[in-house]
Write a protein that holds these residues in place. Structure first.
Motif, PDB file in Angstrom:
ATOM      1  N   LEU A 184       0.804  -1.217   0.000  1.00  0.00           N
ATOM      2  CA  LEU A 184       0.000   0.000   0.000  1.00  0.00           C
ATOM      3  C   LEU A 184       0.831   1.257   0.000  1.00  0.00           C
ATOM      4  N   GLY A 185       2.090   1.157   0.438  1.00  0.00           N
ATOM      5  CA  GLY A 185       2.920   2.340   0.432  1.00  0.00           C
ATOM      6  C   GLY A 185       2.795   3.177   1.675  1.00  0.00           C
ATOM      7  N   ASN A 186       2.417   2.569   2.829  1.00  0.00           N
ATOM      8  CA  ASN A 186       2.307   3.346   4.057  1.00  0.00           C
ATOM      9  C   ASN A 186       3.648   3.526   4.744  1.00  0.00           C
ATOM     10  N   ASP A 187       4.602   2.663   4.447  1.00  0.00           N
ATOM     11  CA  ASP A 187       5.892   2.756   5.099  1.00  0.00           C
ATOM     12  C   ASP A 187       6.603   4.025   4.669  1.00  0.00           C
ATOM     13  N   ASP A 188       7.030   4.784   5.620  1.00  0.00           N
ATOM     14  CA  ASP A 188       7.737   6.056   5.429  1.00  0.00           C
ATOM     15  C   ASP A 188       6.863   7.131   4.788  1.00  0.00           C
ATOM     16  N   SER A 189       5.573   6.881   4.599  1.00  0.00           N
ATOM     17  CA  SER A 189       4.717   7.912   4.004  1.00  0.00           C
ATOM     18  C   SER A 189       4.516   9.080   4.957  1.00  0.00           C
ATOM     19  N   GLU A 195       5.526  12.956   4.180  1.00  0.00           N
ATOM     20  CA  GLU A 195       4.602  14.077   4.285  1.00  0.00           C
ATOM     21  C   GLU A 195       5.100  15.114   5.289  1.00  0.00           C
ATOM     22  N   LEU A 196       5.746  14.651   6.366  1.00  0.00           N
ATOM     23  CA  LEU A 196       6.263  15.594   7.348  1.00  0.00           C
ATOM     24  C   LEU A 196       7.393  16.419   6.758  1.00  0.00           C
ATOM     25  N   LEU A 197       8.293  15.771   6.019  1.00  0.00           N
ATOM     26  CA  LEU A 197       9.382  16.510   5.392  1.00  0.00           C
ATOM     27  C   LEU A 197       8.863  17.453   4.317  1.00  0.00           C
ATOM     28  N   ALA A 198       7.824  17.012   3.601  1.00  0.00           N
ATOM     29  CA  ALA A 198       7.247  17.891   2.585  1.00  0.00           C
ATOM     30  C   ALA A 198       6.579  19.103   3.211  1.00  0.00           C
ATOM     31  N   GLY A 199       5.995  18.909   4.393  1.00  0.00           N
ATOM     32  CA  GLY A 199       5.343  20.025   5.055  1.00  0.00           C
ATOM     33  C   GLY A 199       6.335  21.029   5.614  1.00  0.00           C
ATOM     34  N   ASP A 252      11.803  19.989 -10.520  1.00  0.00           N
ATOM     35  CA  ASP A 252      13.070  19.743  -9.831  1.00  0.00           C
ATOM     36  C   ASP A 252      13.331  18.240  -9.792  1.00  0.00           C
ATOM     37  N   VAL A 253      13.804  17.700 -10.907  1.00  0.00           N
ATOM     38  CA  VAL A 253      14.073  16.278 -11.024  1.00  0.00           C
ATOM     39  C   VAL A 253      15.252  16.099 -11.962  1.00  0.00           C
ATOM     40  N   ASP A 254      16.084  15.097 -11.705  1.00  0.00           N
ATOM     41  CA  ASP A 254      17.246  14.861 -12.552  1.00  0.00           C
ATOM     42  C   ASP A 254      16.961  13.766 -13.574  1.00  0.00           C
ATOM     43  N   THR A 255      17.918  13.559 -14.457  1.00  0.00           N
ATOM     44  CA  THR A 255      17.733  12.610 -15.557  1.00  0.00           C
ATOM     45  C   THR A 255      17.614  11.182 -15.056  1.00  0.00           C
ATOM     46  N   TYR A 256      18.372  10.845 -14.024  1.00  0.00           N
ATOM     47  CA  TYR A 256      18.341   9.467 -13.526  1.00  0.00           C
ATOM     48  C   TYR A 256      16.977   9.132 -12.922  1.00  0.00           C
ATOM     49  N   LEU A 259       7.262   3.515  -4.938  1.00  0.00           N
ATOM     50  CA  LEU A 259       8.617   3.198  -5.360  1.00  0.00           C
ATOM     51  C   LEU A 259       9.286   4.340  -6.110  1.00  0.00           C
ATOM     52  N   TYR A 260       8.530   5.107  -6.908  1.00  0.00           N
ATOM     53  CA  TYR A 260       9.155   6.066  -7.812  1.00  0.00           C
ATOM     54  C   TYR A 260       8.666   7.502  -7.650  1.00  0.00           C
ATOM     55  N   ILE A 261       7.414   7.722  -7.264  1.00  0.00           N
ATOM     56  CA  ILE A 261       6.811   9.047  -7.373  1.00  0.00           C
ATOM     57  C   ILE A 261       6.788   9.796  -6.055  1.00  0.00           C
ATOM     58  N   ARG A 262       6.412   9.137  -4.960  1.00  0.00           N
ATOM     59  CA  ARG A 262       6.098   9.833  -3.728  1.00  0.00           C
ATOM     60  C   ARG A 262       7.254  10.635  -3.168  1.00  0.00           C
ATOM     61  N   SER A 263       8.476  10.203  -3.370  1.00  0.00           N
ATOM     62  CA  SER A 263       9.609  10.944  -2.824  1.00  0.00           C
ATOM     63  C   SER A 263       9.757  12.326  -3.463  1.00  0.00           C
ATOM     64  N   ASN A 264       9.428  12.432  -4.766  1.00  0.00           N
ATOM     65  CA  ASN A 264       9.572  13.719  -5.458  1.00  0.00           C
ATOM     66  C   ASN A 264       8.698  13.723  -6.704  1.00  0.00           C
ATOM     67  N   PRO A 265       7.401  13.966  -6.575  1.00  0.00           N
ATOM     68  CA  PRO A 265       6.542  14.015  -7.769  1.00  0.00           C
ATOM     69  C   PRO A 265       6.912  15.195  -8.657  1.00  0.00           C
ATOM     70  N   ASP A 266       6.850  14.982  -9.969  1.00  0.00           N
ATOM     71  CA  ASP A 266       7.282  16.016 -10.904  1.00  0.00           C
ATOM     72  C   ASP A 266       6.301  16.107 -12.058  1.00  0.00           C
TER      73      ASP A 266
END
Length: 324
Positions: free
Chosen positions: A76-81, A85-89, A107-111, A132-139
């Protein structure tokens, strides 16, 4: 006997005064050795240890955690969510009318972009694409350029396909159809923005009625839809092949890959809802995706070209001879 006791008592007082008047630093092993020696010399004495603030227990037993919770967090993706959200806030957000506000969406790099494209091409069963790919830095960088590339790929490939189909016909004159670019741009960008907006509103409405586990932001949904369209770029180029069977096989492969990414991503968000509503939601997502792919193939590649059909002209003064 009394004299010996008095001497021991006075000696103890002198040791106490010396220890209070002078500063000394002794390590733990020496202190333990001294305590052991004192205890051996005087079996009847009691030793009291006072730990300093820096001393802490070396082992603390942890709380057991069930295997079921780990599996749900992984899917479900609850781990570290909560941490995300706290860091994003904590980030300082700029007003929406400033350039800095929109700069954060790119703000995203090529990799990271390549990694998300690879994840959209190789969906892993049981893994959440957002986590896995989006939640850390959606672009918006990847979805914007993927849609733009897809628009030109469909328009150019459609013109080339039309040219190859009528190649060799004497009555055919090739005319570039620039209107296909605007039509493709309208279809692709409307799908990549309006469908995520409708899906986000629907999920917010259902979450207000059913306390759900997974929730996606509008930006995350746009990212999922944008990256899921990447598979159609090479597919549109291969649609130039003037064989309908090959084109339909290609569209089924692209639909299976991109549709599975969408279904596996949004199923955890609706599976806690009513069973019929959850299945209807996933079915609608797959149906709209199917209509996009089949519609683009039918309109830009398989549509009959009525403007270039050969026509017969008759001269106004032409007379028809009758056989005698």
């Amino acid at each position: 006997m009394a004299a010996v006791d008095d001497l021991q008592f006075e000696g103890a007082e002198m040791d106490t005064n010396n220890s209070c008047g002078a500063e000394r630093v002794d390590s733990h092993p020496m202190r333990e050795f001294g305590d052991a020696a004192t205890s051996a010399a005087n079996p009847g004495t009691t030793t009291i240890h006072i730990e300093g603030p820096s001393e802490s227990p070396t082992h603390q037993p942890g709380l057991p955690r069930g295997s079921g919770g780990e599996e749900d967090d992984e899917l479900l993706g609850n781990d570290d969510s909560d941490k995300t959200e706290l860091l994003a806030g904590q980030k300082k957000s700029s007003p929406f009318w400033t350039f800095e506000y929109y700069q954060t969406f790119f703000d995203v790099d090529t990799y990271q972009v390549f990694d998300r494209i690879k994840g959209s091409l190789l969906p892993i069963p049981g893994k959440n694409f957002v986590r896995l790919y989006i939640r850390s830095n959606p672009d918006l960088y990847g979805p914007f350029w993927i849609c733009a590339t897809l628009v030109f790929a469909i328009a150019i490939s459609g013109n080339l396909s039309n040219f190859l189909i009528h190649l060799g016909e004497k009555t055919y004159h090739y005319v570039p159809e620039f209107r296909k670019v605007s039509i493709a741009a309208t279809i692709i960008y409307a799908y990549a923005w309006l469908v995520p907006l409708a899906l986000w509103g629907f999920l917010m409405w259902r979450n207000s009625k059913v306390m759900n586990i997974v929730s996606y932001s509008f930006l995350e949904i746009v990212c999922v839809y944008g990256y899921s369209l990447f598979i159609y770029i090479p597919t549109a180029v291969l649609w130039i092949i003037p064989q309908k069977a090959v084109r339909w096989i290609l569209v089924m492969i692209a639909l299976g890959i991109s549709g599975s990414v969408l279904a596996m991503t949004f199923w955890p968000a609706v599976r806690e809802d009513n069973r019929r509503i959850a299945l209807a939601t996933i079915g609608m997502i797959v149906l709209l995706h199917t209509l996009l792919s089949v519609g683009c193939l039918a309109y830009f590649f398989d549509a009959p070209e009525m403007d270039h059909l050969p026509t017969t002209t008759v001269a106004p003064n032409q007379t028809v001879g009758t056989a005698k």
